[in-house]
Design a protein around this motif. Sequence first.
Motif, PDB file in Angstrom:
ATOM      1  N   MET A 176       0.702  -1.207  -0.136  1.00  0.00           N
ATOM      2  CA  MET A 176       0.033  -0.018  -0.017  1.00  0.00           C
ATOM      3  C   MET A 176       1.015   1.076   0.119  1.00  0.00           C
ATOM      4  O   MET A 176       1.774   1.192   0.657  1.00  0.00           O
ATOM      5  CB  MET A 176      -0.879   0.100   1.283  1.00  0.00           C
ATOM      6  CG  MET A 176      -2.192  -0.474   1.056  1.00  0.00           C
ATOM      7  SD  MET A 176      -2.903  -1.070   2.505  1.00  0.00           S
ATOM      8  CE  MET A 176      -1.944  -2.240   3.133  1.00  0.00           C
ATOM      9  N   LYS A 177       0.248   2.134  -0.886  1.00  0.00           N
ATOM     10  CA  LYS A 177       1.167   3.549  -0.871  1.00  0.00           C
ATOM     11  C   LYS A 177       1.318   4.284   0.276  1.00  0.00           C
ATOM     12  O   LYS A 177      -0.095   4.280   1.096  1.00  0.00           O
ATOM     13  CB  LYS A 177       0.438   4.457  -1.912  1.00  0.00           C
ATOM     14  CG  LYS A 177       1.238   4.275  -3.094  1.00  0.00           C
ATOM     15  CD  LYS A 177       1.069   5.155  -4.099  1.00  0.00           C
ATOM     16  CE  LYS A 177      -0.397   5.757  -4.244  1.00  0.00           C
ATOM     17  NZ  LYS A 177      -0.928   6.837  -5.232  1.00  0.00           N
ATOM     18  N   LYS A 178       2.228   4.975   0.748  1.00  0.00           N
ATOM     19  CA  LYS A 178       2.382   5.785   1.800  1.00  0.00           C
ATOM     20  C   LYS A 178       1.621   7.100   1.331  1.00  0.00           C
ATOM     21  O   LYS A 178       1.739   7.665   0.392  1.00  0.00           O
ATOM     22  CB  LYS A 178       3.828   6.125   2.149  1.00  0.00           C
ATOM     23  CG  LYS A 178       4.452   5.149   3.253  1.00  0.00           C
ATOM     24  CD  LYS A 178       5.614   6.035   3.686  1.00  0.00           C
ATOM     25  CE  LYS A 178       6.194   5.071   4.646  1.00  0.00           C
ATOM     26  NZ  LYS A 178       7.371   5.670   5.341  1.00  0.00           N
ATOM     27  N   LEU A 195      -2.514  -0.990  11.974  1.00  0.00           N
ATOM     28  CA  LEU A 195      -1.221  -1.408  12.631  1.00  0.00           C
ATOM     29  C   LEU A 195       0.005  -1.211  11.925  1.00  0.00           C
ATOM     30  O   LEU A 195       0.769  -0.410  12.341  1.00  0.00           O
ATOM     31  CB  LEU A 195      -1.216  -2.685  13.145  1.00  0.00           C
ATOM     32  CG  LEU A 195      -0.328  -3.237  14.146  1.00  0.00           C
ATOM     33  CD1 LEU A 195      -0.061  -2.359  15.256  1.00  0.00           C
ATOM     34  CD2 LEU A 195      -0.532  -4.649  14.488  1.00  0.00           C
ATOM     35  N   GLU A 196      -0.227  -1.581  10.480  1.00  0.00           N
ATOM     36  CA  GLU A 196       0.837  -1.049   9.758  1.00  0.00           C
ATOM     37  C   GLU A 196       1.432   0.430   9.910  1.00  0.00           C
ATOM     38  O   GLU A 196       2.646   0.790   9.660  1.00  0.00           O
ATOM     39  CB  GLU A 196       0.661  -1.656   8.206  1.00  0.00           C
ATOM     40  CG  GLU A 196       1.957  -1.520   7.187  1.00  0.00           C
ATOM     41  CD  GLU A 196       3.026  -2.589   7.825  1.00  0.00           C
ATOM     42  OE1 GLU A 196       2.951  -3.483   8.541  1.00  0.00           O
ATOM     43  OE2 GLU A 196       4.137  -2.666   7.012  1.00  0.00           O
ATOM     44  N   ARG A 197       0.495   1.168   9.829  1.00  0.00           N
ATOM     45  CA  ARG A 197       0.832   2.702   9.769  1.00  0.00           C
ATOM     46  C   ARG A 197       1.521   3.127  10.942  1.00  0.00           C
ATOM     47  O   ARG A 197       2.131   3.909  11.231  1.00  0.00           O
ATOM     48  CB  ARG A 197      -0.561   3.415   9.277  1.00  0.00           C
ATOM     49  CG  ARG A 197      -0.833   3.367   7.911  1.00  0.00           C
ATOM     50  CD  ARG A 197       0.036   3.886   6.790  1.00  0.00           C
ATOM     51  NE  ARG A 197       1.207   3.272   6.489  1.00  0.00           N
ATOM     52  CZ  ARG A 197       0.950   2.030   5.545  1.00  0.00           C
ATOM     53  NH1 ARG A 197       0.191   1.606   4.682  1.00  0.00           N
ATOM     54  NH2 ARG A 197       2.185   1.226   5.282  1.00  0.00           N
ATOM     55  N   LEU A 198       0.645   2.421  12.107  1.00  0.00           N
ATOM     56  CA  LEU A 198       1.370   2.858  13.441  1.00  0.00           C
ATOM     57  C   LEU A 198       2.844   2.404  13.642  1.00  0.00           C
ATOM     58  O   LEU A 198       3.635   3.036  14.153  1.00  0.00           O
ATOM     59  CB  LEU A 198       0.543   2.140  14.607  1.00  0.00           C
ATOM     60  CG  LEU A 198      -0.902   2.561  14.704  1.00  0.00           C
ATOM     61  CD1 LEU A 198      -2.033   1.552  15.516  1.00  0.00           C
ATOM     62  CD2 LEU A 198      -0.847   3.919  15.762  1.00  0.00           C
ATOM     63  N   ARG A 239       3.002  -9.346   2.124  1.00  0.00           N
ATOM     64  CA  ARG A 239       2.998  -8.588   0.914  1.00  0.00           C
ATOM     65  C   ARG A 239       2.694  -7.232   1.178  1.00  0.00           C
ATOM     66  O   ARG A 239       3.361  -6.234   0.973  1.00  0.00           O
ATOM     67  CB  ARG A 239       2.114  -9.096  -0.273  1.00  0.00           C
ATOM     68  CG  ARG A 239       2.318  -8.443  -1.508  1.00  0.00           C
ATOM     69  CD  ARG A 239       1.852  -9.454  -2.788  1.00  0.00           C
ATOM     70  NE  ARG A 239       0.369  -9.417  -2.479  1.00  0.00           N
ATOM     71  CZ  ARG A 239      -0.480  -8.531  -2.888  1.00  0.00           C
ATOM     72  NH1 ARG A 239      -0.277  -7.460  -3.586  1.00  0.00           N
ATOM     73  NH2 ARG A 239      -1.903  -8.814  -2.446  1.00  0.00           N
ATOM     74  N   LEU A 240       1.363  -6.925   1.786  1.00  0.00           N
ATOM     75  CA  LEU A 240       0.837  -5.632   2.018  1.00  0.00           C
ATOM     76  C   LEU A 240       1.324  -4.704   3.174  1.00  0.00           C
ATOM     77  O   LEU A 240       1.489  -3.685   3.357  1.00  0.00           O
ATOM     78  CB  LEU A 240      -0.698  -5.623   1.816  1.00  0.00           C
ATOM     79  CG  LEU A 240      -1.038  -5.967   0.601  1.00  0.00           C
ATOM     80  CD1 LEU A 240      -2.645  -6.188   0.693  1.00  0.00           C
ATOM     81  CD2 LEU A 240      -1.078  -5.052  -0.465  1.00  0.00           C
ATOM     82  N   LEU A 241       1.592  -5.617   4.379  1.00  0.00           N
ATOM     83  CA  LEU A 241       1.761  -5.052   5.592  1.00  0.00           C
ATOM     84  C   LEU A 241       3.023  -5.885   6.309  1.00  0.00           C
ATOM     85  O   LEU A 241       2.976  -6.548   7.320  1.00  0.00           O
ATOM     86  CB  LEU A 241       0.659  -5.423   6.677  1.00  0.00           C
ATOM     87  CG  LEU A 241      -0.814  -5.278   5.870  1.00  0.00           C
ATOM     88  CD1 LEU A 241      -2.025  -5.582   6.827  1.00  0.00           C
ATOM     89  CD2 LEU A 241      -0.890  -3.640   5.809  1.00  0.00           C
ATOM     90  N   PRO A 242       4.201  -5.661   5.679  1.00  0.00           N
ATOM     91  CA  PRO A 242       5.400  -6.237   6.003  1.00  0.00           C
ATOM     92  C   PRO A 242       5.963  -6.121   7.529  1.00  0.00           C
ATOM     93  O   PRO A 242       6.339  -7.278   8.179  1.00  0.00           O
ATOM     94  CB  PRO A 242       6.618  -5.737   5.270  1.00  0.00           C
ATOM     95  CG  PRO A 242       5.961  -4.795   4.536  1.00  0.00           C
ATOM     96  CD  PRO A 242       4.483  -4.737   4.646  1.00  0.00           C
ATOM     97  N   LEU A 261       3.420 -10.488  14.001  1.00  0.00           N
ATOM     98  CA  LEU A 261       2.475 -11.277  14.054  1.00  0.00           C
ATOM     99  C   LEU A 261       3.131 -12.934  14.151  1.00  0.00           C
ATOM    100  O   LEU A 261       2.954 -13.607  14.874  1.00  0.00           O
ATOM    101  CB  LEU A 261       1.464 -11.553  13.023  1.00  0.00           C
ATOM    102  CG  LEU A 261       0.584 -10.162  13.077  1.00  0.00           C
ATOM    103  CD1 LEU A 261      -0.650 -10.447  11.802  1.00  0.00           C
ATOM    104  CD2 LEU A 261      -0.103  -9.975  14.417  1.00  0.00           C
ATOM    105  N   GLU A 262       4.227 -12.883  13.311  1.00  0.00           N
ATOM    106  CA  GLU A 262       4.868 -14.262  13.424  1.00  0.00           C
ATOM    107  C   GLU A 262       5.710 -14.392  14.643  1.00  0.00           C
ATOM    108  O   GLU A 262       5.543 -15.554  15.282  1.00  0.00           O
ATOM    109  CB  GLU A 262       5.891 -14.266  11.996  1.00  0.00           C
ATOM    110  CG  GLU A 262       5.126 -14.804  10.899  1.00  0.00           C
ATOM    111  CD  GLU A 262       5.799 -14.718   9.565  1.00  0.00           C
ATOM    112  OE1 GLU A 262       5.831 -15.576   9.073  1.00  0.00           O
ATOM    113  OE2 GLU A 262       6.607 -13.514   9.580  1.00  0.00           O
TER     114      GLU A 262
END
Length: 399
Positions: A1-3, A41-44, A384-387, A393-394
């Motif tokens: 996803m684009k920033k 969460l990814e943006r946080l 892929r979208l939220l590395p 999570l892993e």
Amino acid sequence: MKKLRISLPLLAAAATYGAAVRADEAPIGVFDSGLGGLTVLERLLDVDQVNNATGLYGPDGVPDLARESFVYLGDQANMPYGDYAAEGKSDYLRELILKDAKFLLSTNYYTRVEEQEPSGVKQRVKIIVIACNTATAWGLDDVRRYLASIGSDIKVVGVIEAGVRAALDQISATPDSPPFAIGVMATPGTIASGAYARTIRTELKVRGVTSNIPILNQGCAGLADAVEAGLPSADTIASSNLVALVTQHRASGSTVPIKAVILGCTHYPFVLGALNRTVAELRAQGAPLAADFRFVDPAFYTAAECHRLLRDAGRLSTAKKQASAMAFLSVANPNLPQECLTPDGQLTRKFKYGRTIGSDAVTTIPVPFTRERFGEATFANIRRLLPRTALLLERNGKQ
Ligand code: DGL
């Protein structure tokens, strides 16, 4: 996803941050009805507007919340939240949202659904991010009222105001803007609440935009559930809803170009690829989409707002540690009568939307998120979208 690009008002707010007065090592709480909130969460995890060393405005390549820990709750057993309003159960949804917040504020959790007493111990959160549009629309005020009633100064951040401010900033909506239309794709429940339309009108007024701006509301039935389940049909549902939004605009007789569509559900960034392809097709057919048309994801502004609130309150973490997350997903209580459960152990739709408020019955239980609960396709999408999120999570799954 684009920033997303950072807007001037946001920069100005960032530049006026006060210096931190005390640290708070408690985690940041984030909740959604399912996996959609992971897009927030990814943006946080990657928002970077401030130099962490000097505290002055300016990205420094180090995420602003790099030292924070997070507690994530996806209330998957009770989703889709977007369907409660149509079932006449918005009061039950409001109760669920309050329960989500209370879970984040609690210090215990069930490590396994079979446990008699919760043996897991976690920290109470220091701020709550409602990473769900439907929950923001129906429950933000309730959660704030609850916190006030217990004398708590914990702040709550929702996604709707952030989405509207992001859209109007990116459109550069001013009193002199040439006419434009704005769209919202969201769950049927969010659209039914009227929260987006109301917030857009209010924010336009604040910016002095007095012309009549068409707001195109598109309730996307079934889209969040299809994304959650990793169904290939999610792309088709997304695409047909965007076409319906444009058709709705054309049918009104308006020729004003649509400048932005807000992704008013945190699950929708997962289908951005399909949406962008549909934009290209619609353009080829001469649809009234502005040359600089864009989709707006509220997540970036939400993350920036969370950072600003913590910073202003002096509650950012100062510990020398990496970001970490504890994640939970709710599951159906396996001890419910058989007729309440599907063969794979989920709540039947009839039971889910037939429940009433005020009952002590435990129908769902949040338990630790484990990697095994997801098909490879869903997790590959997250990776892929939220590395950054996938990595946390892993690690969480191995704890
Ligand atoms: N992700 C949620 C939102 O942003 C909704 C999904 C659901 O219907 O549960 O609205």
